[in-house]
Design a protein around this motif. Sequence first.
Motif, PDB file in Angstrom:
ATOM      1  N   ILE A  74      31.145 -31.755 -49.641  1.00 23.15           N
ATOM      2  CA  ILE A  74      30.143 -30.684 -49.659  1.00 23.15           C
ATOM      3  C   ILE A  74      30.817 -29.323 -49.587  1.00 23.15           C
ATOM      4  CG2 ILE A  74      28.234 -29.632 -48.380  1.00 23.15           C
ATOM      5  CD1 ILE A  74      27.473 -32.469 -47.450  1.00 23.15           C
ATOM      6  N   VAL A  75      31.720 -29.157 -48.631  1.00 26.12           N
ATOM      7  CA  VAL A  75      32.397 -27.869 -48.453  1.00 26.12           C
ATOM      8  C   VAL A  75      33.302 -27.558 -49.639  1.00 26.12           C
ATOM      9  CG1 VAL A  75      34.016 -26.579 -47.007  1.00 26.12           C
ATOM     10  CG2 VAL A  75      32.258 -27.995 -45.946  1.00 26.12           C
ATOM     11  N   PHE A  76      33.958 -28.590 -50.178  1.00 24.41           N
ATOM     12  CA  PHE A  76      34.854 -28.368 -51.302  1.00 24.41           C
ATOM     13  C   PHE A  76      34.096 -27.868 -52.523  1.00 24.41           C
ATOM     14  CE2 PHE A  76      39.018 -29.841 -53.243  1.00 24.41           C
ATOM     15  CZ  PHE A  76      39.785 -29.137 -52.342  1.00 24.41           C
ATOM     16  N   ASN A  77      32.905 -28.411 -52.762  1.00 15.47           N
ATOM     17  CA  ASN A  77      32.077 -27.922 -53.860  1.00 15.47           C
ATOM     18  C   ASN A  77      31.663 -26.475 -53.631  1.00 15.47           C
ATOM     19  OD1 ASN A  77      31.140 -29.895 -56.135  1.00 15.47           O
ATOM     20  ND2 ASN A  77      31.255 -31.168 -54.310  1.00 15.47           N
ATOM     21  N   LEU A  78      31.353 -26.139 -52.388  1.00 15.98           N
ATOM     22  CA  LEU A  78      31.002 -24.756 -52.063  1.00 15.98           C
ATOM     23  C   LEU A  78      32.186 -23.817 -52.276  1.00 15.98           C
ATOM     24  CD1 LEU A  78      28.912 -25.344 -48.805  1.00 15.98           C
ATOM     25  CD2 LEU A  78      28.040 -24.567 -51.010  1.00 15.98           C
ATOM     26  N   GLY A  87      35.111 -14.901 -56.601  1.00  9.22           N
ATOM     27  CA  GLY A  87      36.536 -14.620 -56.792  1.00  9.22           C
ATOM     28  C   GLY A  87      37.414 -15.349 -55.791  1.00  9.22           C
ATOM     29  N   VAL A  88      38.703 -15.493 -56.163  1.00 12.75           N
ATOM     30  CA  VAL A  88      39.658 -16.214 -55.330  1.00 12.75           C
ATOM     31  C   VAL A  88      39.834 -15.545 -53.970  1.00 12.75           C
ATOM     32  CG1 VAL A  88      42.096 -16.875 -55.109  1.00 12.75           C
ATOM     33  CG2 VAL A  88      40.911 -17.208 -57.275  1.00 12.75           C
ATOM     34  N   ALA A  89      39.955 -14.215 -53.963  1.00 10.90           N
ATOM     35  CA  ALA A  89      40.195 -13.489 -52.713  1.00 10.90           C
ATOM     36  C   ALA A  89      39.041 -13.666 -51.736  1.00 10.90           C
ATOM     37  CB  ALA A  89      40.418 -12.003 -53.002  1.00 10.90           C
ATOM     38  N   VAL A  90      37.810 -13.520 -52.245  1.00  9.39           N
ATOM     39  CA  VAL A  90      36.631 -13.639 -51.392  1.00  9.39           C
ATOM     40  C   VAL A  90      36.506 -15.057 -50.817  1.00  9.39           C
ATOM     41  CG1 VAL A  90      34.112 -13.555 -51.327  1.00  9.39           C
ATOM     42  CG2 VAL A  90      35.387 -11.813 -52.575  1.00  9.39           C
ATOM     43  N   ALA A  91      36.716 -16.053 -51.671  1.00  6.27           N
ATOM     44  CA  ALA A  91      36.600 -17.440 -51.223  1.00  6.27           C
ATOM     45  C   ALA A  91      37.641 -17.772 -50.159  1.00  6.27           C
ATOM     46  CB  ALA A  91      36.753 -18.389 -52.415  1.00  6.27           C
ATOM     47  N   SER A  92      38.863 -17.278 -50.349  1.00  5.29           N
ATOM     48  CA  SER A  92      39.919 -17.572 -49.371  1.00  5.29           C
ATOM     49  C   SER A  92      39.647 -16.873 -48.042  1.00  5.29           C
ATOM     50  CB  SER A  92      41.292 -17.152 -49.914  1.00  5.29           C
ATOM     51  OG  SER A  92      41.382 -15.756 -50.066  1.00  5.29           O
ATOM     52  N   VAL A  93      39.119 -15.650 -48.094  1.00  7.41           N
ATOM     53  CA  VAL A  93      38.775 -14.934 -46.862  1.00  7.41           C
ATOM     54  C   VAL A  93      37.683 -15.683 -46.105  1.00  7.41           C
ATOM     55  CG1 VAL A  93      37.666 -12.860 -45.938  1.00  7.41           C
ATOM     56  CG2 VAL A  93      39.490 -12.635 -47.615  1.00  7.41           C
ATOM     57  N   ALA A  94      36.625 -16.095 -46.828  1.00  3.83           N
ATOM     58  CA  ALA A  94      35.523 -16.806 -46.186  1.00  3.83           C
ATOM     59  C   ALA A  94      36.003 -18.101 -45.545  1.00  3.83           C
ATOM     60  CB  ALA A  94      34.430 -17.106 -47.214  1.00  3.83           C
ATOM     61  N   THR A  95      36.903 -18.807 -46.238  1.00  5.88           N
ATOM     62  CA  THR A  95      37.414 -20.067 -45.712  1.00  5.88           C
ATOM     63  C   THR A  95      38.256 -19.845 -44.465  1.00  5.88           C
ATOM     64  OG1 THR A  95      37.472 -20.975 -47.953  1.00  5.88           O
ATOM     65  CG2 THR A  95      38.744 -22.136 -46.284  1.00  5.88           C
ATOM     66  N   LYS A  96      39.136 -18.889 -44.519  1.00  6.07           N
ATOM     67  CA  LYS A  96      40.089 -18.703 -43.428  1.00  6.07           C
ATOM     68  C   LYS A  96      39.497 -17.954 -42.235  1.00  6.07           C
ATOM     69  CE  LYS A  96      42.083 -21.289 -45.291  1.00  6.07           C
ATOM     70  NZ  LYS A  96      42.249 -22.620 -44.682  1.00  6.07           N
ATOM     71  N   MET A  97      38.353 -17.291 -42.434  1.00  5.45           N
ATOM     72  CA  MET A  97      37.680 -16.663 -41.307  1.00  5.45           C
ATOM     73  C   MET A  97      37.112 -17.698 -40.336  1.00  5.45           C
ATOM     74  SD  MET A  97      37.753 -13.399 -41.186  1.00  5.45           S
ATOM     75  CE  MET A  97      39.418 -13.980 -41.255  1.00  5.45           C
ATOM     76  N   SER A  98      37.099 -18.931 -40.792  1.00  7.81           N
ATOM     77  CA  SER A  98      36.565 -20.011 -39.961  1.00  7.81           C
ATOM     78  C   SER A  98      37.343 -20.202 -38.664  1.00  7.81           C
ATOM     79  CB  SER A  98      36.580 -21.332 -40.750  1.00  7.81           C
ATOM     80  OG  SER A  98      37.916 -21.695 -41.084  1.00  7.81           O
ATOM     81  N   LEU A  99      38.463 -19.523 -38.542  1.00  9.93           N
ATOM     82  CA  LEU A  99      39.254 -19.600 -37.313  1.00  9.93           C
ATOM     83  C   LEU A  99      38.431 -19.259 -36.076  1.00  9.93           C
ATOM     84  CD1 LEU A  99      42.084 -19.806 -35.889  1.00  9.93           C
ATOM     85  CD2 LEU A  99      42.272 -17.346 -36.272  1.00  9.93           C
ATOM     86  N   VAL A 100      37.444 -18.379 -36.247  1.00  7.73           N
ATOM     87  CA  VAL A 100      36.664 -17.964 -35.072  1.00  7.73           C
ATOM     88  C   VAL A 100      35.813 -19.103 -34.518  1.00  7.73           C
ATOM     89  CG1 VAL A 100      36.563 -15.583 -35.895  1.00  7.73           C
ATOM     90  CG2 VAL A 100      34.674 -17.123 -36.412  1.00  7.73           C
ATOM     91  N   GLY A 157      34.831 -23.895 -40.799  1.00 12.63           N
ATOM     92  CA  GLY A 157      34.975 -23.827 -39.348  1.00 12.63           C
ATOM     93  C   GLY A 157      34.720 -25.164 -38.689  1.00 12.63           C
ATOM     94  N   ILE A 158      33.707 -25.867 -39.155  1.00 16.82           N
ATOM     95  CA  ILE A 158      33.398 -27.191 -38.608  1.00 16.82           C
ATOM     96  C   ILE A 158      34.541 -28.160 -38.884  1.00 16.82           C
ATOM     97  CG2 ILE A 158      31.845 -29.171 -38.802  1.00 16.82           C
ATOM     98  CD1 ILE A 158      29.585 -27.149 -39.388  1.00 16.82           C
ATOM     99  N   ILE A 159      35.116 -28.084 -40.080  1.00 16.55           N
ATOM    100  CA  ILE A 159      36.251 -28.949 -40.420  1.00 16.55           C
ATOM    101  C   ILE A 159      37.446 -28.640 -39.528  1.00 16.55           C
ATOM    102  CG2 ILE A 159      37.989 -29.398 -42.202  1.00 16.55           C
ATOM    103  CD1 ILE A 159      35.746 -29.228 -44.266  1.00 16.55           C
ATOM    104  N   ASP A 160      37.721 -27.355 -39.278  1.00 20.89           N
ATOM    105  CA  ASP A 160      38.828 -26.966 -38.386  1.00 20.89           C
ATOM    106  C   ASP A 160      38.642 -27.550 -36.989  1.00 20.89           C
ATOM    107  OD1 ASP A 160      40.247 -25.604 -40.262  1.00 20.89           O
ATOM    108  OD2 ASP A 160      39.572 -23.608 -39.663  1.00 20.89           O
ATOM    109  N   ILE A 161      37.414 -27.470 -36.488  1.00 27.05           N
ATOM    110  CA  ILE A 161      37.118 -28.006 -35.156  1.00 27.05           C
ATOM    111  C   ILE A 161      37.383 -29.512 -35.122  1.00 27.05           C
ATOM    112  CG2 ILE A 161      35.251 -28.504 -33.524  1.00 27.05           C
ATOM    113  CD1 ILE A 161      34.004 -25.805 -34.352  1.00 27.05           C
ATOM    114  N   CYS A 162      36.904 -30.211 -36.125  1.00 24.95           N
ATOM    115  CA  CYS A 162      37.067 -31.671 -36.171  1.00 24.95           C
ATOM    116  C   CYS A 162      38.533 -32.066 -36.309  1.00 24.95           C
ATOM    117  CB  CYS A 162      36.257 -32.251 -37.330  1.00 24.95           C
ATOM    118  SG  CYS A 162      34.474 -32.096 -37.141  1.00 24.95           S
TER     119      CYS A 162
END
Length: 287
Positions: A74-78, A87-100, A157-162
């Motif tokens: 599901i997340v990979f499709n998103l 765009g690549v930059a926006v997608a990478s920022v959204a993904t990596k912000m999951s640290l919080v 973020g949920i994946i990082d937690i798991c």
Amino acid sequence: MLNLALSVLCSSLIFVIFKLFSTYKIQTLYAIITNYVVAFLVGLVLYDGDVNFNEIVNKSWFLGTLALGVFFIIVFNLMARASQVAGVAVASVATKMSLVMPVVFGVMFYKEALSVFQIIGILLALAAVYFASMKEKSIVLSKKALLLPLLVFLGSGIIDICMKYFQENHLDPEEVAIFSSMVFGFAALTGFVFIGIKAMKNPAKVNFRNIAGGIVLGVPNYFSIFFLIRALQNKGFDSAAIFTLNNVAIVMLSTLLGIIIFKEKLSLKNCGGIVLAIVSIMLVALF
């Protein structure tokens, strides 16, 4: 540090490959399912022990791989859609912000204390996703341009937690390869179920371009997880430092690759969002 560097490289390549899918008219869903089959097989090949599925089913982490597999696809499709739309930059920022999110999880369930700097970092992270998603020539924001990065943010973020939970509480070092393989295997199985339901109305046709795209994606996808878990098992660094270095490096490398390869143009607000992303990651993880 080598494991961390390799994870960063593989993760950044994922965003680039997603962007290329739209260029080469590759159907994202079918390529992603193929990618998970490839990642599953790579994990089986890399596993040193004997693959005994009766033993694997009895592992404490087995049901977790089932749930993660469903969530991964599901997340990979998103992520793929966000890379193509925003765009690549926006997608990478959204993904990596999951640290919080692991930080908030720690506060809620493990009663960990947040410093003032971390609270500021979380607020900056939310602002970063917003500004990085804005389009330069439009004051009115596209709902899809905002919703996709937000969903990627939450899902990652949920994946990082798991991942951290299983690495800390259930995984032995020698089980990393088979654990990763099972996650990808269940993701592939979920995809096949979805295609089977879809094929009842519209029969699916084999497209070798989709298969080729999935193969190219599957190898870096597997190793992005494999090397990250290996890095987390390094006792010389705590997980906050690992996630910090990993996330900042992916944001920077993905942005550079988007600019160099795809000539992506970032507005002043987009650049500000990326800067906020880096600052927020540093605040959350290092203070």
